[in-house]
Design an enzyme around this catalytic site. Structure first.
Site, PDB file in Angstrom:
ATOM      1  N   TYR A 188      -1.913   0.482   9.592  1.00 40.90           N
ATOM      2  CA  TYR A 188      -2.174  -0.056   8.268  1.00 40.90           C
ATOM      3  C   TYR A 188      -1.108   0.031   7.782  1.00 40.90           C
ATOM      4  O   TYR A 188      -0.530  -1.181   7.363  1.00 40.90           O
ATOM      5  CB  TYR A 188      -3.281   0.727   7.988  1.00 40.90           C
ATOM      6  CG  TYR A 188      -3.492  -0.056   6.938  1.00 40.90           C
ATOM      7  CD1 TYR A 188      -4.100  -1.396   6.416  1.00 40.90           C
ATOM      8  CD2 TYR A 188      -2.882   0.783   5.649  1.00 40.90           C
ATOM      9  CE1 TYR A 188      -3.949  -1.614   5.072  1.00 40.90           C
ATOM     10  CE2 TYR A 188      -3.602  -0.085   4.352  1.00 40.90           C
ATOM     11  CZ  TYR A 188      -3.576  -0.995   3.682  1.00 40.90           C
ATOM     12  OH  TYR A 188      -3.907  -1.212   2.209  1.00 40.90           O
ATOM     13  N   THR A 244       0.353  -1.495  -0.144  1.00 38.85           N
ATOM     14  CA  THR A 244       0.268  -0.388  -0.018  1.00 38.85           C
ATOM     15  C   THR A 244       0.704   1.409   0.499  1.00 38.85           C
ATOM     16  O   THR A 244       2.000   1.006   0.805  1.00 38.85           O
ATOM     17  CB  THR A 244      -0.631   0.317   1.074  1.00 38.85           C
ATOM     18  OG1 THR A 244      -1.674   1.491   1.394  1.00 38.85           O
ATOM     19  CG2 THR A 244      -0.321  -0.208   2.643  1.00 38.85           C
TER      20      THR A 244
HETATM   21  N1  UFG Z   1     -13.274  10.597   2.004  1.00 34.28           N
HETATM   22  C1  UFG Z   1     -14.199  11.508   3.154  1.00 34.28           C
HETATM   23  N2  UFG Z   1     -15.066  11.287   2.521  1.00 34.28           N
HETATM   24  C2  UFG Z   1     -16.114   9.847   3.275  1.00 34.28           C
HETATM   25  C3  UFG Z   1     -14.753   8.583   3.038  1.00 34.28           C
HETATM   26  C4  UFG Z   1     -13.334   9.355   2.683  1.00 34.28           C
HETATM   27  O1  UFG Z   1     -13.673  12.487   2.906  1.00 34.28           O
HETATM   28  O2  UFG Z   1     -16.538   9.311   3.674  1.00 34.28           O
HETATM   29  C5  UFG Z   1     -11.720  11.232   2.468  1.00 34.28           C
HETATM   30  C6  UFG Z   1     -10.144  10.693   3.142  1.00 34.28           C
HETATM   31  O3  UFG Z   1     -10.021  11.612   4.416  1.00 34.28           O
HETATM   32  C7  UFG Z   1      -9.083  10.565   2.754  1.00 34.28           C
HETATM   33  C8  UFG Z   1      -9.916  10.351   1.016  1.00 34.28           C
HETATM   34  O4  UFG Z   1     -11.547  11.073   1.360  1.00 34.28           O
HETATM   35  O5  UFG Z   1      -9.348  12.097   1.930  1.00 34.28           O
HETATM   36  C9  UFG Z   1      -9.642   9.166   0.658  1.00 34.28           C
HETATM   37  O6  UFG Z   1      -9.750   8.121   1.633  1.00 34.28           O
HETATM   38  P1  UFG Z   1      -9.877   6.752   2.163  1.00 34.28           P
HETATM   39  O7  UFG Z   1     -10.804   5.664   2.596  1.00 34.28           O
HETATM   40  O8  UFG Z   1     -10.989   6.337  -0.033  1.00 34.28           O
HETATM   41  O9  UFG Z   1      -9.068   5.808   1.454  1.00 34.28           O
HETATM   42  P2  UFG Z   1      -6.959   5.852   1.537  1.00 34.28           P
HETATM   43  O10 UFG Z   1      -6.801   7.163   0.650  1.00 34.28           O
HETATM   44  O11 UFG Z   1      -7.710   6.833   3.563  1.00 34.28           O
HETATM   45  O12 UFG Z   1      -7.092   5.316   1.727  1.00 34.28           O
HETATM   46  C10 UFG Z   1      -6.520   4.026   0.589  1.00 34.28           C
HETATM   47  C11 UFG Z   1      -6.500   2.548   0.289  1.00 34.28           C
HETATM   48  C12 UFG Z   1      -5.408   2.381   1.625  1.00 34.28           C
HETATM   49  C13 UFG Z   1      -4.168   3.147   0.656  1.00 34.28           C
HETATM   50  C14 UFG Z   1      -4.647   4.617   0.397  1.00 34.28           C
HETATM   51  C15 UFG Z   1      -3.335   4.838  -0.643  1.00 34.28           C
HETATM   52  O13 UFG Z   1      -7.462   2.276   1.653  1.00 34.28           O
HETATM   53  O14 UFG Z   1      -4.896   0.595   1.762  1.00 34.28           O
HETATM   54  O15 UFG Z   1      -5.204   4.793  -0.036  1.00 34.28           O
HETATM   55  O16 UFG Z   1      -3.805   6.090  -1.180  1.00 34.28           O
HETATM   56  F1  UFG Z   1      -3.291   2.537   1.510  1.00 34.28           F
END
Ligand code: UFG
Length: 333
Positions: free
Chosen positions: A144, A120
């Protein structure tokens, strides 16, 4: 090249089920192990041997190796939610690191010589260089990312010591769904942005929360590199071929498009596709979120001659939306 039977761990999950299809489409024999904690049996094609259980169950894993004459592993099984890992770190080390130790031990003991691991972008933490090259310092800021980085290290040390090689693919933000509608994200307790947004689009939610509007980015929301899951699955098949062709080499590579989009830009794309705005609520920052993650994907493109087919947010959002509508139709039947 000899197409060795491949064991896909987590093959009933989101990315794993797309990899199963990509392998089958390319003519590889496949078997799946999944404990169904997040996955769903229905997304695994009927003709794929399916074993329900844990990758940490050595007897089961050894039995599968023998029954299916497994020659390589694509290892997707694990826990994937960043904020949950902050609250339940020991679960993450258990499911991502300790369980992989058991799987890897069984592989080494049984002569399974190639393993491709789901890593990741979270291994980089909050990196300074954007786009992020693979040799950027690895300083995860949540359990994670740390649990995945430990597993990468375990694989590297094992590949140096035993007769095996490995690939670690560092995914950026995986999204979208199979263009033919065969699988997609099921979403038991969804947390990912695009999944939540399409759930709101079909009326499963009445709005979408935007977590954090004060980040050091042009519009104040986090920037991510969204990669279509089918392009990612294709990268896996190419990486597997390379591991088999070059048993003395390992692969560590970012998987992304090298294009960053803010949370608001993603939601704008969905609004355009719906022809109407989704209701948004601005919220405080979510724990463990780095401001910007964008991949340098030069290594992936050059080493695997990977050409993405779905590298635009319109297509990603469209496929995610089509899948969500299909889930809704199926639920109504
Ligand atoms: N977000 C929102 N509202 C939501 C969900 C997410 O604003 O309801 C935002 C989060 O705060 C973040 C962005 O959208 O800024 C992306 O969030 P995600 O939960 O979709 O994904 P993450 O970036 O947290 O994590 C994902 C994978 C990880 C990986 C990461 C790498 O789950 O395994 O991308 O960029 F490491």
């Amino acid at each position: 090249m000899q197409k060795l039977p491949v064991l896909v761990t987590g093959g009933a999950g989101y990315i794993g089920s797309h990899a199963v299809l990509a392998l089958q489409d390319a003519g590889w024999p496949v078997a799946v192990i999944d404990n169904l904690s997040n996955g769903t049996r229905e997304v695994v094609p009927q003709d794929v041997p399916f074993y329900e259980g844990s990758i940490a169950d050595r007897d089961l894993v050894k039995r599968i190796f023998a029954e299916r004459q497994i020659g390589a592993i694509m290892h997707f099984a694990g826990s994937i939610v960043v904020p949950e890992s902050v609250e339940k770190p020991l679960e993450y080390y258990q499911n991502n690191t300790i369980a992989t130790h058991a799987l890897l031990s069984a592989a080494v003991e049984n002569g399974v010589r190639h393993i491709l691991f789901s890593s990741t972008a979270a291994v980089y933490g909050a990196p300074e260089t954007i786009p992020i090259p693979e040799d950027e310092p690895k300083q995860p800021i949540n359990p994670y990312g740390a649990s995945k980085l430990m597993t990468e290290r375990m694989l590297a040390d094992s590949a140096a010591a035993y007769d095996m090689n490995y690939g670690a693919l560092r995914y950026f933000n995986v999204s979208g769904a199979d263009p033919d509608g065969r699988t997609g994200q099921i979403g038991k307790g969804s947390t990912h942005l695009i999944k939540i947004a399409v759930e709101a689009a079909v009326g499963k939610r009445n709005h979408i929360d935007v977590y954090g509007t004060d980040y050091p980015t042009p519009d104040g929301t986090c920037i991510r590199d969204y990669i279509h899951v089918s392009d990612l699955a294709d990268a896996h098949v190419r990486a597997l071929e390379r591991l088999i062709e070059r048993p003395d080499e390992n692969l560590v590579m970012n998987c992304g498009y090298g294009q960053g989009l803010s949370v608001l830009e993603v939601l704008d794309a969905l609004d355009r596709s719906l022809n109407q705005p989704l209701r948004r609520q601005m919220k405080p920052r979510r724990a463990g979120d780095p401001p910007t993650l964008v991949a340098s994907n030069q290594r992936l493109v050059e080493t695997l001659e990977w050409t993405p087919r779905f590298a635009d947010i319109e297509t990603i959002v469209k496929h995610a939306l089509e899948w969500e509508r299909k889930l809704q139709r199926d639920a109504a039947q």
